[in-house]
Design a protein around this motif. Structure first.
Motif, short mmCIF file in Angstrom:
data_model
loop_
_atom_site.label_atom_id
_atom_site.label_comp_id
_atom_site.label_asym_id
_atom_site.label_seq_id
_atom_site.Cartn_x
_atom_site.Cartn_y
_atom_site.Cartn_z
N LEU A 167 51.91 -14.05 24.17
CA LEU A 167 50.82 -13.24 24.68
C LEU A 167 49.50 -13.54 23.97
N SER A 168 49.59 -13.83 22.66
CA SER A 168 48.37 -14.26 21.95
C SER A 168 47.89 -15.60 22.48
N GLY A 169 48.84 -16.46 22.80
CA GLY A 169 48.50 -17.77 23.35
C GLY A 169 47.77 -17.70 24.67
N VAL A 170 48.06 -16.67 25.47
CA VAL A 170 47.37 -16.50 26.75
C VAL A 170 45.87 -16.31 26.51
N MET A 171 45.51 -15.57 25.47
CA MET A 171 44.09 -15.35 25.16
C MET A 171 43.44 -16.64 24.67
N TYR A 172 44.20 -17.47 23.93
CA TYR A 172 43.67 -18.78 23.56
C TYR A 172 43.41 -19.62 24.82
N SER A 173 44.33 -19.53 25.78
CA SER A 173 44.20 -20.31 27.01
C SER A 173 42.94 -19.93 27.77
N LEU A 174 42.63 -18.65 27.76
CA LEU A 174 41.46 -18.19 28.50
C LEU A 174 40.18 -18.81 27.95
N VAL A 175 40.10 -18.95 26.64
CA VAL A 175 38.94 -19.62 26.03
C VAL A 175 38.97 -21.11 26.36
N ALA A 176 40.14 -21.71 26.31
CA ALA A 176 40.26 -23.15 26.56
C ALA A 176 39.88 -23.51 27.99
N ILE A 177 40.14 -22.62 28.95
CA ILE A 177 39.82 -22.91 30.35
C ILE A 177 38.32 -23.14 30.50
N GLY A 178 37.50 -22.41 29.75
CA GLY A 178 36.06 -22.62 29.80
C GLY A 178 35.68 -24.04 29.41
N PHE A 179 36.35 -24.59 28.40
CA PHE A 179 36.13 -25.98 28.01
C PHE A 179 36.54 -26.93 29.13
N VAL A 180 37.71 -26.67 29.72
CA VAL A 180 38.26 -27.57 30.73
C VAL A 180 37.34 -27.67 31.94
N LEU A 181 36.79 -26.53 32.39
CA LEU A 181 35.93 -26.53 33.57
C LEU A 181 34.76 -27.49 33.41
N ILE A 182 34.12 -27.44 32.24
CA ILE A 182 32.96 -28.30 32.00
C ILE A 182 33.37 -29.75 31.78
N TYR A 183 34.41 -29.95 30.98
CA TYR A 183 34.82 -31.31 30.64
C TYR A 183 35.33 -32.06 31.87
N LYS A 184 36.03 -31.37 32.74
CA LYS A 184 36.65 -32.02 33.89
C LYS A 184 35.63 -32.56 34.87
N THR A 185 34.50 -31.89 35.01
CA THR A 185 33.50 -32.33 35.98
C THR A 185 32.42 -33.22 35.38
N SER A 186 32.09 -33.01 34.11
CA SER A 186 30.96 -33.76 33.54
C SER A 186 31.32 -34.57 32.31
N GLY A 187 32.53 -34.42 31.80
CA GLY A 187 32.93 -35.17 30.62
C GLY A 187 32.30 -34.67 29.33
N ARG A 205 21.36 -32.00 32.50
CA ARG A 205 20.97 -32.90 33.59
C ARG A 205 20.09 -34.04 33.09
N PRO A 206 19.12 -33.81 32.20
CA PRO A 206 18.33 -34.94 31.68
C PRO A 206 19.14 -35.90 30.81
N LEU A 207 20.32 -35.48 30.37
CA LEU A 207 21.14 -36.32 29.49
C LEU A 207 22.28 -37.01 30.22
N VAL A 208 22.25 -36.99 31.55
CA VAL A 208 23.29 -37.65 32.33
C VAL A 208 23.34 -39.14 31.97
N ASN A 209 24.55 -39.67 31.83
CA ASN A 209 24.81 -41.08 31.50
C ASN A 209 24.47 -41.43 30.05
N LYS A 210 24.18 -40.41 29.23
CA LYS A 210 23.99 -40.66 27.81
C LYS A 210 25.36 -40.73 27.13
N PRO A 211 25.44 -41.28 25.92
CA PRO A 211 26.73 -41.36 25.22
C PRO A 211 27.34 -39.97 25.00
N PRO A 212 28.67 -39.88 25.01
CA PRO A 212 29.33 -38.57 24.83
C PRO A 212 28.90 -37.84 23.57
#
Length: 298
Positions: free
Chosen positions: A18-38, A89-96
């Motif tokens: 159950l504690s891990g579920v709350m960790y997952s909720l925070v991690a999903i925020g990371f995944v949403l951004i990383y998956k679309t924009s890297g 947006r101004p940093l598109v295609n810049k190094p990670p």
């Protein structure tokens, strides 16, 4: 093994899950951004803090729960869109590393803005759910943990339905699979990215309320993102399913380790055991359980 207390083991395991579920909720925020924009959005913790602090400050000023939630949600959407348009947006295609440093700087700016707007005092946050034990077949489970798990499950279901059945959600999936192909068929990447940042703002709001109710709304709340990093390593940085599974594994592992291994090393290993697991996992499967493997061609 005959003397092993399986009931206590189950209680510890369920508490960890159950504690891990709350960790997952925070991690999903990371995944949403990383998956679309890297982009590894290190500002997610600051967004979580800002959302929780804004909500509790509005409630303390007399606004009803629903009104405070809607206003905070609108603010988080505005912040997400502003970050995407003005910074990323101004940093598109810049190094990670450039994008990562931009989000790191954003995290301090957002925390500073929260301090200027709402002050630095600690706030208590009451969601109306008492943190009392609930007896399930002899296993005591926190009522608040059950509520948090149900909320996280509802959030995952909502996001899954959004990405599967809505036009914007389908566009998100197309961009996540292949950005160049998405551009070729006429999808507008800036609009997709702005929508994803808005969704990440909603996730930050829900996670901020749950963690704020548990720990109190204070500036150390932004450090919750550090617990999401091992979750991402295990599950994969680009998989929502991986964030869920990784959170469950990390939550269970650290609770069981604290109870059964902590006494062997003097205790206190719950705070760092997740990183040991993540480091070991990096050596075995760097892409995570559900992450896409990066194959280099020679």
């Amino acid at each position: 093994m005959a003397d092993f207390d399986w009931l206590f083991f189950t209680e510890v395991l369920v508490g960890g899950l159950l504690s891990g579920v709350m960790y997952s909720l925070v991690a999903i925020g990371f995944v949403l951004i990383y998956k679309t924009s890297g982009v590894l959005n290190f500002a997610q913790g600051a967004l979580l803090l800002f959302a929780a602090l804004t909500f509790v400050s509005l409630v303390e000023r007399g606004l009803p729960f629903a009104a405070a939630f809607l206003i905070t949600f609108a603010i988080m959407i505005a912040i997400g869109i502003a970050i995407e348009r003005a910074v990323l947006r101004p940093l598109v295609n810049k190094p990670p590393i450039t994008l990562f440093m931009a989000t790191l700087g954003l995290s301090y700016i957002i925390e500073g803005a929260a301090q200027l707007l709402w002050g630095t005092q600690v706030h208590g946050l009451d969601l109306g759910i008492e943190d009392l034990p609930y007896d399930v077949a002899g296993v005591f489970i926190s009522q608040f943990d059950l509520f948090a798990a149900a909320t996280a499950a509802a959030m995952v279901g909502l996001l899954s339905a959004f990405f599967r059945y809505t036009r914007i959600g389908l566009g998100f999936r197309a961009v996540a699979d292949d950005q160049l192909a998405a551009l070729a068929v006429g999808l507008k990447l800036p609009w997709i990215w702005a929508s994803v940042w808005a969704a990440a703002g909603l996730v930050a709001l829900v996670a901020g309320l749950l963690w704020g109710a548990r720990l109190g709304v204070q500036f150390s709340l932004s450090l919750v993102v550090l617990k999401a990093l091992p979750v991402l390593v295990l599950g994969g940085f680009d998989s929502i399913l991986g964030a869920i599974v990784g959170g469950l594994l990390i939550g269970a592992a650290e609770k069981l380790a604290e109870v059964y291994l902590g006494e062997l090393v003097g205790g206190g290993i719950e705070s760092w055991f997740a990183y040991v697991v993540a480091l070991a996992f990096l050596l075995i499967r760097p892409s995570g359980l559900f992450g896409q493997r990066q194959v280099e061609r020679v």
